[in-house]
Motif scaffolding. Sequence first.
Motif, short mmCIF file in Angstrom:
data_model
loop_
_atom_site.label_atom_id
_atom_site.label_comp_id
_atom_site.label_asym_id
_atom_site.label_seq_id
_atom_site.Cartn_x
_atom_site.Cartn_y
_atom_site.Cartn_z
N LYS A 1 -9.09 -5.65 -0.70
CA LYS A 1 -10.19 -5.41 -1.63
C LYS A 1 -9.73 -4.69 -2.89
O LYS A 1 -10.53 -4.37 -3.77
CB LYS A 1 -11.28 -4.57 -0.95
CG LYS A 1 -12.05 -5.29 0.14
CD LYS A 1 -13.01 -6.31 -0.45
CE LYS A 1 -13.91 -6.90 0.62
NZ LYS A 1 -14.90 -7.86 0.05
N GLY A 2 -8.42 -4.46 -2.99
CA GLY A 2 -7.87 -3.84 -4.20
C GLY A 2 -7.84 -2.33 -4.17
O GLY A 2 -7.75 -1.68 -5.21
N ILE A 3 -7.93 -1.73 -2.97
CA ILE A 3 -7.89 -0.28 -2.83
C ILE A 3 -6.52 0.13 -2.31
O ILE A 3 -6.16 -0.15 -1.16
CB ILE A 3 -8.99 0.22 -1.88
CG1 ILE A 3 -10.37 -0.21 -2.39
CG2 ILE A 3 -8.93 1.73 -1.72
CD1 ILE A 3 -11.50 0.07 -1.41
N ALA A 4 -5.74 0.79 -3.16
CA ALA A 4 -4.38 1.19 -2.80
C ALA A 4 -4.28 2.71 -2.78
O ALA A 4 -4.87 3.39 -3.62
CB ALA A 4 -3.37 0.62 -3.79
N THR A 5 -3.53 3.23 -1.82
CA THR A 5 -3.38 4.68 -1.67
C THR A 5 -1.92 5.07 -1.83
O THR A 5 -1.04 4.48 -1.20
CB THR A 5 -3.89 5.14 -0.29
OG1 THR A 5 -5.23 4.70 -0.10
CG2 THR A 5 -3.84 6.65 -0.18
N VAL A 6 -1.68 6.05 -2.69
CA VAL A 6 -0.34 6.62 -2.85
C VAL A 6 -0.37 7.99 -2.18
O VAL A 6 -0.93 8.94 -2.72
CB VAL A 6 0.06 6.75 -4.33
CG1 VAL A 6 1.43 7.41 -4.45
CG2 VAL A 6 0.06 5.38 -4.99
N TYR A 7 0.23 8.07 -1.00
CA TYR A 7 0.20 9.31 -0.24
C TYR A 7 1.25 10.29 -0.76
O TYR A 7 2.16 9.92 -1.50
CB TYR A 7 0.43 9.05 1.25
CG TYR A 7 -0.73 8.35 1.92
CD1 TYR A 7 -1.87 9.05 2.29
CD2 TYR A 7 -0.70 6.97 2.16
CE1 TYR A 7 -2.95 8.41 2.90
CE2 TYR A 7 -1.77 6.33 2.77
CZ TYR A 7 -2.89 7.06 3.13
OH TYR A 7 -3.95 6.42 3.72
N GLN A 8 1.11 11.53 -0.32
CA GLN A 8 1.99 12.59 -0.79
C GLN A 8 3.44 12.30 -0.45
O GLN A 8 4.35 12.61 -1.22
CB GLN A 8 1.56 13.92 -0.17
CG GLN A 8 1.74 15.12 -1.07
CD GLN A 8 1.03 16.35 -0.54
OE1 GLN A 8 0.10 16.25 0.26
NE2 GLN A 8 1.45 17.50 -0.97
#
Length: 305
Positions: free
Chosen positions: A101-108
Amino acid sequence: MTSTNETGTHGAIVTDDAPESTGGAIVELRGAGKSYGNIRALHGVDLKVHPGRVSCVLGDNGAGKSTLIKIISGLHQHTEGDFLVDGDPVRFSTPREALDKGIATVYQDLAVVPLMPVWRNFFLGSEMTKGPWPVRRLDIEAMKKTADTELRNMGIVLDDLEQPIGTLSGGQRQCVAIARAVYFGARVLILDEPTAALGVKQSGVVLKYIAAAREKGLGVIFITHNPHHAYMVGDHFSVLRLGTMELSASRAEVSLEELTNHMAGGAELAALKHELSQVSGVDVEELPEEKDLTAPVASAPEGKA
């Protein structure tokens, strides 16, 4: 802007509506919450993420920021309220569904392999290949060229893409992760405390690329515990405290000082001032008064939010 207000947990006025944007909300939470058995980690959270805007979510340790990230990124499912993407209710089972759905997460921790080259980390898990099956192989030249082009489009110029990504500074690694998410089609970029372990200069570099992502039309969710960093790039601010929404306001509705006071825990600071005033040798003059911290946040003039 028209909105309905209600009193937050510490007397602040919480606005229901996010500031108007050029497009509809990509991601929206309405009264969302998450319970783990009889433990309620998040409750009654409203959040809208618009394209081309940075929505900052602030809170101390244990405020519910990580739970919020997990719901939006598809790692956990909400147990109350509604979660909408492009206006449609969703309930993600895996992070892959959120990515679709185009939701990307850049984690710590960035999910990079420190000893691998920059270009290899850029395509980690989504490598380009060439040639017919069963002799398909990695298209190394295409990946190097694409990585260099995409990094330069974000204003990131690296002399050597062959260098291990672990040799880059923390700020540079964050920027590579942001550029990677943009390239792979992210519409909403969730950044989990990207400046937490960085110095002043490197934090500035990351904030610069957060602004660049906004200019590209992405909706950015900037998770942080630093109100100064949030105020530099934020368009809307949400403060979480003990799993509930302490404050929700646009940039025009809240000052940096007010944001800092809410983030620090207004009533708690006022109580601390009273206690410290009983101790000799402690200067409490600069600490805020309780009446200043529980005053409603002034609404912005119509049309300026």
